[in-house]
Design a protein around this motif. Structure first.
Motif, mmCIF file in Angstrom:
data_model
loop_
_atom_site.group_PDB
_atom_site.id
_atom_site.type_symbol
_atom_site.label_atom_id
_atom_site.label_comp_id
_atom_site.label_asym_id
_atom_site.label_seq_id
_atom_site.Cartn_x
_atom_site.Cartn_y
_atom_site.Cartn_z
ATOM 1 N N GLU A 51 0.807 -1.215 0.000
ATOM 2 C CA GLU A 51 0.000 0.000 0.000
ATOM 3 C C GLU A 51 0.840 1.265 0.000
ATOM 4 O OE1 GLU A 51 -3.610 2.253 2.459
ATOM 5 O OE2 GLU A 51 -2.711 0.423 3.270
ATOM 6 N N THR A 157 -4.126 10.015 -1.453
ATOM 7 C CA THR A 157 -3.530 10.100 -0.121
ATOM 8 C C THR A 157 -4.235 11.140 0.740
ATOM 9 O OG1 THR A 157 -1.833 11.603 -1.007
ATOM 10 C CG2 THR A 157 -1.260 9.263 -0.833
ATOM 11 N N ARG A 160 -7.508 9.506 1.924
ATOM 12 C CA ARG A 160 -7.198 8.556 2.997
ATOM 13 C C ARG A 160 -6.890 9.286 4.299
ATOM 14 N NH1 ARG A 160 -2.032 4.642 2.537
ATOM 15 N NH2 ARG A 160 -1.051 6.696 2.586
ATOM 16 N N GLN A 164 -8.934 8.603 7.737
ATOM 17 C CA GLN A 164 -8.266 8.135 8.946
ATOM 18 C C GLN A 164 -8.441 9.125 10.095
ATOM 19 O OE1 GLN A 164 -4.300 7.358 7.442
ATOM 20 N NE2 GLN A 164 -4.820 5.251 6.889
ATOM 21 N N CYS A 170 -9.518 3.071 5.570
ATOM 22 C CA CYS A 170 -9.329 3.462 4.171
ATOM 23 C C CYS A 170 -7.936 3.039 3.713
ATOM 24 C CB CYS A 170 -9.500 4.980 4.025
ATOM 25 S SG CYS A 170 -9.422 5.600 2.331
ATOM 26 N N MET A 171 -7.827 2.675 2.434
ATOM 27 C CA MET A 171 -6.557 2.288 1.838
ATOM 28 C C MET A 171 -6.353 3.067 0.534
ATOM 29 S SD MET A 171 -6.720 -1.888 2.183
ATOM 30 C CE MET A 171 -4.974 -2.101 1.719
ATOM 31 N N VAL A 172 -5.091 3.185 0.120
ATOM 32 C CA VAL A 172 -4.765 3.682 -1.219
ATOM 33 C C VAL A 172 -4.460 2.477 -2.099
ATOM 34 C CG1 VAL A 172 -3.141 5.008 -2.625
ATOM 35 C CG2 VAL A 172 -3.912 5.910 -0.420
ATOM 36 N N ASN A 183 -8.827 4.891 -4.022
ATOM 37 C CA ASN A 183 -9.021 4.447 -2.635
ATOM 38 C C ASN A 183 -9.973 3.272 -2.505
ATOM 39 O OD1 ASN A 183 -8.750 7.730 -2.342
ATOM 40 N ND2 ASN A 183 -7.653 6.631 -0.746
ATOM 41 N N VAL A 185 -12.511 2.228 0.725
ATOM 42 C CA VAL A 185 -13.006 2.712 2.009
ATOM 43 C C VAL A 185 -13.970 1.677 2.568
ATOM 44 C CG1 VAL A 185 -14.919 4.006 0.957
ATOM 45 C CG2 VAL A 185 -14.056 4.685 3.210
#
Length: 376
Positions: A51, A157, A160, A164, A170-172, A183, A185
């Motif tokens: 990630e 980013t 995210r 957060q 959440c991730m990229v 993303n 989510v």
């Protein structure tokens, strides 16, 4: 020589990605086509999927963690932040203070962030805005929030970071060829794809809370590494569908959407079979030709069928390219008269406010024609 050519193509593709923050939604279609044509020629290398600390565009941009900033926000302690991270936190906190209320659900908070990022970040406003001369920070929240100068990595980013900060998982995600990112989510234990970069400047929700099937129409990624997105509950179209009992109502409903400049129209069918779906497709194709050339055009229209369960479907119709209203200067009548008098006295000729406004509009139009590379 081959190395130099590859480097040149990579730089061109990077400029194309930066252009997305400047051009309109109609131009963004050209951007997508350009990316697709250039990405193979660039010879982009791929590595082991992860990630963070991922090079995008052969290291032109990087996916970096901002967990230290979101942790500082949630703990209330900023002692370990650098000056740059402290400033990023202050800018992000100011946005959340503006758009988030305590009574919002996680979905409502996510949508509020999407709405803000796809509109407020589309263009800088105000004559004192600094035009960045470098793309150094266009891939991180600092540059996105301070300069509104962003590539897809910056949007991903920054989104995210907001999630957060709001305690939403959440991730990229990056595609397999490492030239695009977006993303994932998590809402109510289900994952959704969100690609704010692709919707920026024209928030149609076309890339908001997609499941894997929807996202795969324009994205590819390592499904072995990133979690599966199977939910539909929090897709925008599913959340906002209006029931349709008579399919021949659809043209009138879409005409209303056009007049209201509504970017997403969601139509819910409790039961529809293949023959009737084909009739709907024929109507949509006819409406699309009108949208392309008619009194509302040129606009771009596309649609997706979302299978809810059994014979239940939601038809999501997206229309992009509506003209955005330009902000007008807030200059009082008293100051307008002073401007007229000052110019007339200095140049010995009568000047009226209408001619000043015409000149301001011409200057604005000239500024918008400056190539993206000049401000990226």
């Amino acid at each position: 020589m081959a190395t130099e050519k590859k480097k040149m193509i990579t730089v061109i593709l990077a400029a194309v990605l930066v252009a997305g923050v400047v051009f309109s939604a109609a131009a963004s279609l050209v951007t997508v086509r350009a990316v697709n044509e250039l990405k193979s020629a660039a010879g982009l290398t791929t590595g082991q999927t992860q990630e963070d600390d991922v090079p995008i565009m052969n290291g032109e941009f990087w996916i970096r963690s901002t967990r230290n900033i979101s942790d500082a926000y949630r703990s209330g302690s900023t002692s370990g932040l650098s000056d740059k991270d402290q400033e990023t936190l202050e800018m992000a906190s100011a946005v959340l203070d503006e758009i988030i209320t305590e009574d919002m659900t996680p979905y409502e908070k996510e949508k509020a962030v999407y709405d803000w990022m796809t509109t407020a970040l589309a263009y800088d406003t105000g004559v004192l805005q600094v035009i960045p001369q470098t793309s150094e920070d266009c891939d991180n929240p600092y540059g996105v929030l301070k300069y509104h100068n962003a590539v897809c990595v910056g949007y991903a980013t920054t989104f995210r970071l907001f999630m957060q900060m709001l305690d939403i998982e959440c991730m990229v995600v990056h595609n397999t060829e490492q030239y695009h990112s977006w993303n994932l989510v998590k809402l109510d234990d289900e994952w959704y794809h969100v690609d704010i970069y692709s919707d920026q400047g024209d928030p149609s929700y076309a890339n908001f809370n997609m499941n894997d099937d929807m996202a795969s129409q324009g994205h590819d990624w390592d499904r072995e590494f990133f979690p599966a997105a199977t939910g539909l509950q929090y897709n925008y179209a599913v959340q906002n569908k209006q029931p349709v009992e008579d399919i021949y109502q659809i043209p009138a409903l879409l005409r209303q959407a056009l007049e209201a400049q509504q970017s997403c129209t969601a139509l819910g069918f409790d039961a529809i079979d293949e023959p009737h779906a084909q009739i709907v497709e024929a109507m949509l194709s006819g409406i699309q030709s009108f949208v392309d050339t008619g009194e509302y055009g040129p606009l771009w229209m596309h649609w997706n069928w979302l299978h809810v369960s059994g014979s239940k479907y939601v038809l999501a119709v997206y229309i992009s390219g509506f003209e955005q209203e330009e902000p007008t200067p807030d200059i009082s009548e008293e100051d307008q008269q002073k401007i007229e008098d000052a110019i007339s006295q200095a140049f010995g000729t009568d000047v009226d406010w209408e001619s000043v406004e015409d000149a301001m509009e011409s200057a604005q139009a000239f500024t918008e024609e400056i190539p993206a590379e000049a401000v990226g």
